[in-house]
Design a protein around this motif. Structure first.
Motif, PDB file in Angstrom:
ATOM      1  N   TYR B  87       0.829  -1.189   0.000  1.00 31.87           N
ATOM      2  CA  TYR B  87       0.000   0.000   0.000  1.00 31.87           C
ATOM      3  C   TYR B  87       0.874   1.253   0.000  1.00 31.87           C
ATOM      4  CZ  TYR B  87      -3.840  -3.052   1.512  1.00 31.87           C
ATOM      5  OH  TYR B  87      -4.784  -4.039   1.613  1.00 31.87           O
ATOM      6  N   ARG B  91      -0.048  10.667   3.540  1.00 28.00           N
ATOM      7  CA  ARG B  91      -0.421  10.803   4.932  1.00 28.00           C
ATOM      8  C   ARG B  91      -1.237  12.045   5.216  1.00 28.00           C
ATOM      9  NH1 ARG B  91       2.070   9.308   9.744  1.00 28.00           N
ATOM     10  NH2 ARG B  91       0.607   9.696  11.428  1.00 28.00           N
ATOM     11  N   GLY B  96      -2.981  11.829  12.285  1.00 25.64           N
ATOM     12  CA  GLY B  96      -2.198  10.666  11.904  1.00 25.64           C
ATOM     13  C   GLY B  96      -2.943   9.623  11.136  1.00 25.64           C
ATOM     14  N   LYS B  97      -4.043   9.958  10.495  1.00 21.97           N
ATOM     15  CA  LYS B  97      -4.841   8.957   9.814  1.00 21.97           C
ATOM     16  C   LYS B  97      -4.165   8.478   8.532  1.00 21.97           C
ATOM     17  CE  LYS B  97      -8.183  11.934  10.062  1.00 21.97           C
ATOM     18  NZ  LYS B  97      -9.469  12.627   9.826  1.00 21.97           N
ATOM     19  N   LEU B  98      -4.223   7.180   8.302  1.00 25.58           N
ATOM     20  CA  LEU B  98      -3.760   6.576   7.059  1.00 25.58           C
ATOM     21  C   LEU B  98      -4.987   6.222   6.229  1.00 25.58           C
ATOM     22  CD1 LEU B  98      -1.078   4.068   8.397  1.00 25.58           C
ATOM     23  CD2 LEU B  98      -0.647   6.247   7.273  1.00 25.58           C
ATOM     24  N   ILE B  99      -5.003   6.632   4.969  1.00 23.35           N
ATOM     25  CA  ILE B  99      -6.094   6.297   4.067  1.00 23.35           C
ATOM     26  C   ILE B  99      -5.576   5.214   3.125  1.00 23.35           C
ATOM     27  CG2 ILE B  99      -7.790   7.156   2.408  1.00 23.35           C
ATOM     28  CD1 ILE B  99      -7.997   8.437   5.179  1.00 23.35           C
ATOM     29  N   PHE B 100      -6.025   3.983   3.340  1.00 20.81           N
ATOM     30  CA  PHE B 100      -5.573   2.859   2.526  1.00 20.81           C
ATOM     31  C   PHE B 100      -6.388   2.765   1.240  1.00 20.81           C
ATOM     32  CE2 PHE B 100      -2.689   0.285   5.130  1.00 20.81           C
ATOM     33  CZ  PHE B 100      -2.821   0.895   6.367  1.00 20.81           C
ATOM     34  N   GLY B 101      -5.697   2.547   0.115  1.00 23.15           N
ATOM     35  CA  GLY B 101      -6.370   2.237  -1.147  1.00 23.15           C
ATOM     36  C   GLY B 101      -6.403   0.740  -1.346  1.00 23.15           C
ATOM     37  N   GLN B 102      -6.415   0.318  -2.621  1.00 22.87           N
ATOM     38  CA  GLN B 102      -6.484  -1.113  -2.923  1.00 22.87           C
ATOM     39  C   GLN B 102      -5.120  -1.781  -2.900  1.00 22.87           C
ATOM     40  OE1 GLN B 102      -9.409  -2.389  -2.880  1.00 22.87           O
ATOM     41  NE2 GLN B 102     -10.652  -1.842  -4.648  1.00 22.87           N
TER      42      GLN B 102
END
Lengths: 116, 110
Positions: B87, B91, B96-102
């Motif tokens: 991934y 950021r 501190g949030k992580l936005i995950f893609g595919q």
């Protein structure tokens, strides 16, 4: 160091039942997070905490509540479970939340929850 | 929505370098690029992150283009244990949030 641990590892619930997932970290990290991962998808943030006694909403907070009464623990609650909450739940922690050094998140092994 | 675009899958021969591309054309000046990987059924594992300079650690190298619109993660000598979903994440600076893609599913083959 155990790192980030999650309890339980597996759970099956019936619709409408409640449960609490426990996350514990022994690294003295300030920030903690709860994510869910559905099949074939990336992780989505449910709630997070920037320190003891604080919580905040993430991308998909509906149907969940959290508490951070102690720095090392972060609890995720489902008050009335629904089949749509069937997922794998990951907890993570990080020393702080800002960008740069010390911001990397450490993940637990996950809890596999099935709601029938 | 994820701010990054990655190919859904890639193959790499064992012992060769694996080069995983990522586009992040809307990245802002103070956002970092992070890479994580997830080996089947396990929790994600942090690999590396950077702002604008190239970075290297014991796991990988991160090459960020001068305009910061894309980056490449390099695993110099891929092994079968590097088979995972990788991934690329830009950021979020708030909380501190992580936005995950595919992610990219990397298969290392003998």
């Amino acid at each position: 160091n155990a790192g980030v641990t999650q309890t339980p590892k597996f759970r099956v619930l019936k619709t409408g039942q409640s449960m609490t997932l426990l996350c514990a970290q022994d690294m003295n990290h300030e920030y903690m997070y709860w994510y869910r991962q559905d099949p074939g998808m990336g992780l989505r943030l449910i709630h997070y905490s920037v320190g003891e006694g604080t919580t905040a909403k993430g991308e998909v907070p509906d149907g969940y509540n959290v508490s951070r009464l102690k720095k090392q623990n972060f609890l995720l609650g489902l008050e009335s479970a629904a089949p749509s909450q069937t997922s794998v739940y990951f907890c993570a922690s990080s020393p702080h939340g800002g960008p740069g050094a010390g911001s990397e998140q450490f993940f637990g092994p996950g809890t596999r929850l099935t709601v029938l | 929505d994820a701010k990054t675009t990655q190919p859904p899958s890639m193959d790499c021969a064992e012992g060769r370098a694996a080069n995983l591309p990522c586009n992040h054309s809307t990245i802002s000046g103070n956002e970092y690029v992070y890479w994580y990987r997830q080996i089947h059924s396990q929790g994600p594992q942090y690999i590396i992150h950077g702002l604008k300079n190239n970075e290297t650690n014991e796991m990988a190298s991160l090459i960020i283009t001068e305009d910061r619109k894309s980056s490449t993660l390099i695993l110099p000598h891929a092994t079968l244990r590097d088979t995972a979903v990788y991934y690329c994440i830009v950021r979020d600076n708030q909380g501190g949030k992580l936005i995950f893609g595919q992610g990219t599913e990397l298969s290392v083959k003998p």
